[in-house]
Design a protein around this motif. Structure first.
Motif, PDB file in Angstrom:
ATOM      1  N   ARG A 150      37.674  31.581  55.623  1.00 50.62           N
ATOM      2  CA  ARG A 150      38.706  30.633  55.213  1.00 50.62           C
ATOM      3  C   ARG A 150      38.715  30.518  53.698  1.00 50.62           C
ATOM      4  NH1 ARG A 150      36.207  25.920  53.804  1.00 50.62           N
ATOM      5  NH2 ARG A 150      34.043  25.667  54.481  1.00 50.62           N
ATOM      6  N   ILE A 151      39.781  30.018  53.161  1.00 46.73           N
ATOM      7  CA  ILE A 151      39.861  29.755  51.731  1.00 46.73           C
ATOM      8  C   ILE A 151      38.845  28.667  51.375  1.00 46.73           C
ATOM      9  CG2 ILE A 151      41.314  28.889  49.862  1.00 46.73           C
ATOM     10  CD1 ILE A 151      42.231  31.614  50.752  1.00 46.73           C
ATOM     11  N   GLN A 152      37.937  28.963  50.454  1.00 43.74           N
ATOM     12  CA  GLN A 152      36.914  27.994  50.054  1.00 43.74           C
ATOM     13  C   GLN A 152      37.102  27.485  48.638  1.00 43.74           C
ATOM     14  OE1 GLN A 152      32.913  29.416  50.846  1.00 43.74           O
ATOM     15  NE2 GLN A 152      33.559  30.484  52.705  1.00 43.74           N
ATOM     16  N   HIS A 153      37.940  28.188  47.870  1.00 45.94           N
ATOM     17  CA  HIS A 153      38.129  27.848  46.456  1.00 45.94           C
ATOM     18  C   HIS A 153      39.570  28.206  46.096  1.00 45.94           C
ATOM     19  CE1 HIS A 153      37.825  28.291  42.058  1.00 45.94           C
ATOM     20  NE2 HIS A 153      36.779  27.488  42.135  1.00 45.94           N
ATOM     21  N   PRO A 154      40.182  27.495  45.159  1.00 47.29           N
ATOM     22  CA  PRO A 154      41.572  27.805  44.805  1.00 47.29           C
ATOM     23  C   PRO A 154      41.811  29.242  44.356  1.00 47.29           C
ATOM     24  CG  PRO A 154      40.966  25.655  43.943  1.00 47.29           C
ATOM     25  CD  PRO A 154      39.707  26.267  44.495  1.00 47.29           C
ATOM     26  N   ASN A 155      40.755  29.937  43.897  1.00 40.76           N
ATOM     27  CA  ASN A 155      40.925  31.316  43.434  1.00 40.76           C
ATOM     28  C   ASN A 155      40.655  32.355  44.520  1.00 40.76           C
ATOM     29  OD1 ASN A 155      41.674  30.651  40.805  1.00 40.76           O
ATOM     30  ND2 ASN A 155      39.546  30.480  40.129  1.00 40.76           N
ATOM     31  N   ASP A 156      40.457  31.912  45.757  1.00 35.16           N
ATOM     32  CA  ASP A 156      40.231  32.835  46.875  1.00 35.16           C
ATOM     33  C   ASP A 156      41.549  33.379  47.423  1.00 35.16           C
ATOM     34  OD1 ASP A 156      37.536  32.220  46.756  1.00 35.16           O
ATOM     35  OD2 ASP A 156      37.509  31.040  48.611  1.00 35.16           O
ATOM     36  N   VAL A 157      41.450  34.570  48.036  1.00 40.39           N
ATOM     37  CA  VAL A 157      42.494  35.029  48.948  1.00 40.39           C
ATOM     38  C   VAL A 157      41.818  35.532  50.219  1.00 40.39           C
ATOM     39  CG1 VAL A 157      44.089  35.720  47.103  1.00 40.39           C
ATOM     40  CG2 VAL A 157      42.594  37.450  48.152  1.00 40.39           C
ATOM     41  N   LEU A 158      42.584  35.556  51.300  1.00 41.99           N
ATOM     42  CA  LEU A 158      42.150  36.206  52.534  1.00 41.99           C
ATOM     43  C   LEU A 158      42.931  37.498  52.683  1.00 41.99           C
ATOM     44  CD1 LEU A 158      41.929  33.274  55.115  1.00 41.99           C
ATOM     45  CD2 LEU A 158      40.152  34.175  53.598  1.00 41.99           C
ATOM     46  N   VAL A 159      42.213  38.576  52.981  1.00 41.63           N
ATOM     47  CA  VAL A 159      42.812  39.898  53.125  1.00 41.63           C
ATOM     48  C   VAL A 159      42.671  40.363  54.566  1.00 41.63           C
ATOM     49  CG1 VAL A 159      42.607  42.335  52.457  1.00 41.63           C
ATOM     50  CG2 VAL A 159      42.437  40.542  50.714  1.00 41.63           C
ATOM     51  N   ARG A 160      43.777  40.799  55.161  1.00 46.14           N
ATOM     52  CA  ARG A 160      43.758  41.433  56.472  1.00 46.14           C
ATOM     53  C   ARG A 160      43.344  42.882  56.255  1.00 46.14           C
ATOM     54  NH1 ARG A 160      43.478  39.825  61.628  1.00 46.14           N
ATOM     55  NH2 ARG A 160      44.784  38.042  60.972  1.00 46.14           N
ATOM     56  N   LEU A 173      39.887  47.610  51.903  1.00 44.62           N
ATOM     57  CA  LEU A 173      41.288  47.677  51.507  1.00 44.62           C
ATOM     58  C   LEU A 173      42.101  46.936  52.565  1.00 44.62           C
ATOM     59  CD1 LEU A 173      43.215  50.878  50.398  1.00 44.62           C
ATOM     60  CD2 LEU A 173      44.145  49.417  52.166  1.00 44.62           C
ATOM     61  N   GLY A 174      43.153  46.245  52.137  1.00 43.35           N
ATOM     62  CA  GLY A 174      43.981  45.562  53.127  1.00 43.35           C
ATOM     63  C   GLY A 174      45.168  44.862  52.509  1.00 43.35           C
ATOM     64  N   ARG A 210      49.319  44.743  48.924  1.00 44.47           N
ATOM     65  CA  ARG A 210      48.288  45.685  49.365  1.00 44.47           C
ATOM     66  C   ARG A 210      47.268  45.820  48.244  1.00 44.47           C
ATOM     67  NH1 ARG A 210      49.313  52.137  49.930  1.00 44.47           N
ATOM     68  NH2 ARG A 210      47.722  52.696  51.461  1.00 44.47           N
ATOM     69  N   VAL A 211      45.989  45.618  48.570  1.00 46.39           N
ATOM     70  CA  VAL A 211      44.953  45.564  47.530  1.00 46.39           C
ATOM     71  C   VAL A 211      43.691  46.280  47.997  1.00 46.39           C
ATOM     72  CG1 VAL A 211      45.774  43.409  46.477  1.00 46.39           C
ATOM     73  CG2 VAL A 211      44.176  43.304  48.408  1.00 46.39           C
ATOM     74  N   VAL A 212      42.926  46.747  47.028  1.00 47.30           N
ATOM     75  CA  VAL A 212      41.589  47.273  47.276  1.00 47.30           C
ATOM     76  C   VAL A 212      40.635  46.510  46.369  1.00 47.30           C
ATOM     77  CG1 VAL A 212      41.804  49.162  45.578  1.00 47.30           C
ATOM     78  CG2 VAL A 212      40.158  49.357  47.468  1.00 47.30           C
ATOM     79  N   MET A 213      39.456  46.204  46.884  1.00 45.72           N
ATOM     80  CA  MET A 213      38.500  45.394  46.143  1.00 45.72           C
ATOM     81  C   MET A 213      37.279  46.212  45.740  1.00 45.72           C
ATOM     82  SD  MET A 213      40.559  43.493  47.952  1.00 45.72           S
ATOM     83  CE  MET A 213      39.977  43.887  49.616  1.00 45.72           C
TER      84      MET A 213
END
Length: 383
Positions: free
Chosen positions: A21-31, A62-63, A80-83
């Motif tokens: 889940r989002i824990q901080h305003p700077n988080d994102v969730l990626v599928r 990636l997602g 679409r992003v890769v980390m």
């Protein structure tokens, strides 16, 4: 969500875990659409770390961005992003210097954080359906929409930049000769990167036929270390001088030349002999301060018998450390888009998430052509 969870040495399972889940305003969730199995995962899988049961594996991810925190400014749902495997803040002393693999913020008391890896912080891995990405504006690299280059782009999370980093540590320049020890995924990426950087001759040292064949496919010269001292084999093909540069893409689980047992310092010592006087060594291969499975008491504490006297005598220099992925991933992404690089030649298998346990077993045993596995949660892109 479904995720790959470590149970005990040589055992992972796919089971339901809590959604992130989002824990901080700077988080994102990626599928997650693609998450690769890394050779570094095998260190935990084999029980060669302090990893405890319950860790969700996966640091090559990636997602598609599915949810964004209120403080995220550069990303939108559907991107679409890769980390990078490095979790980094972007604002500490090391991040500002570009050393994102050694972030001082994300893992207090330790320089560096990563997804799904022991001692690298509280970040769950991405061999799962969803992934929480902290400091998302900094850590997410945007990709073109769609699914083109999927298996190329997922390698931007780790092994392509890490192979390139090995060449950067060794300062490989055009026209030079390079010896890369290890033809696993990172070793193949290091050999490939040396060629991209203009090396005139690249030697790839390993003993697994499928890996050596992959190296030959990209134009490297295969050296089977079970057929004789690799340093001598390479010197015979370099006029007796040795190579200008060398890369250790093996690390602490190196095999003795007869492949009968582990010899943790053998690659480092072989490189000292292989590289010419005043040459340079790049060491992205993993070495650890603690190895429960080390072959002797010194190795168990990360203390290896390296020929420092010979290295000094030859005036060689060495660069070490894990890759700062963000130093390279944008440029390597653009090489892929331009058709100048296709790192996915290392990918041997694309599988649904549910087949992860068998894939780990086969990859660990280096059988059935398993050189690099990409998992596709949700089956969306499974071959």
């Amino acid at each position: 969500m479904k995720a790959v969870v470590y149970e005990k040495p040589f055992s992972v399972t796919v089971r339901e875990v809590d959604d992130p889940r989002i824990q901080h305003p700077n988080d994102v969730l990626v599928r997650v659409t693609s998450s690769a199995i890394c050779g570094s995962d095998l260190h935990m899988y084999e029980g060669r770390t302090a990893a405890e049961a319950g860790i969700v594996f996966g640091h090559e991810n990636l997602g598609i961005v599915e949810e964004i925190g209120s403080g995220v400014t550069s990303l939108s749902e559907g991107d679409r992003v890769v980390m990078p495997f490095n979790v980094a803040c972007g604002f500490c002393k090391n991040c500002l210097a570009g050393k994102t693999g050694f972030c001082l913020t994300v893992n207090p008391g330790f320089a560096g954080g990563a997804y799904g890896y022991v001692a690298m912080g509280p970040y769950k891995g991405g061999q799962a359906e969803l992934l929480r990405v902290p400091f998302a504006d900094f850590n997410c690299l945007k990709l073109p929409p769609g699914n083109e280059f999927e298996t190329d782009f997922v390698l931007l999370a780790d092994i392509f930049p890490t192979g390139y980093h090995g060449c950067e540590l060794a300062q490989v320049t055009p026209g030079e000769s390079v010896a890369v020890f290890g033809a696993g995924p990172v070793g193949l990426m290091a050999a490939y990167s040396a060629l991209l950087r203009g090396a005139s001759k690249v030697f790839s040292v390993d003993r697994v036929p499928e890996r050596l064949a992959k190296a030959e496919q990209i134009g490297a010269i295969a050296i089977d270390f079970t057929k004789g001292d690799p340093a001598e084999q390479i010197k015979e093909q370099t006029g007796g001088e040795g190579t200008d540069k060398g890369v250790d893409a093996v690390g602490y689980q190196a095999q003795a030349h007869d492949a009968s047992h582990e010899e943790p310092a053998v690659v480092l010592n072989s490189l000292v002999e292989t590289v010419r006087p005043t040459g340079m060594l790049g060491v992205p291969g993993l070495y650890v301060p603690s190895d429960p499975g080390g072959p002797d008491e010194h190795a168990k504490h990360g203390q290896l018998l390296v020929s420092i006297g010979r290295m000094f005598e030859k005036g060689q220099r060495m660069g070490t450390g894990q890759c700062n992925v963000k130093q390279y991933n944008r440029q390597l992404r653009d090489l892929i888009i331009a058709g100048r690089a296709k790192p996915s030649f290392v990918v041997s298998h694309e599988l649904p998430l549910e087949e992860a346990p068998g894939a780990y077993e086969k990859f660990d045993q280096r059988i059935e052509g398993y050189t690099k596995v990409v998992l596709h949660p949700g089956h969306a892109l499974a071959a």
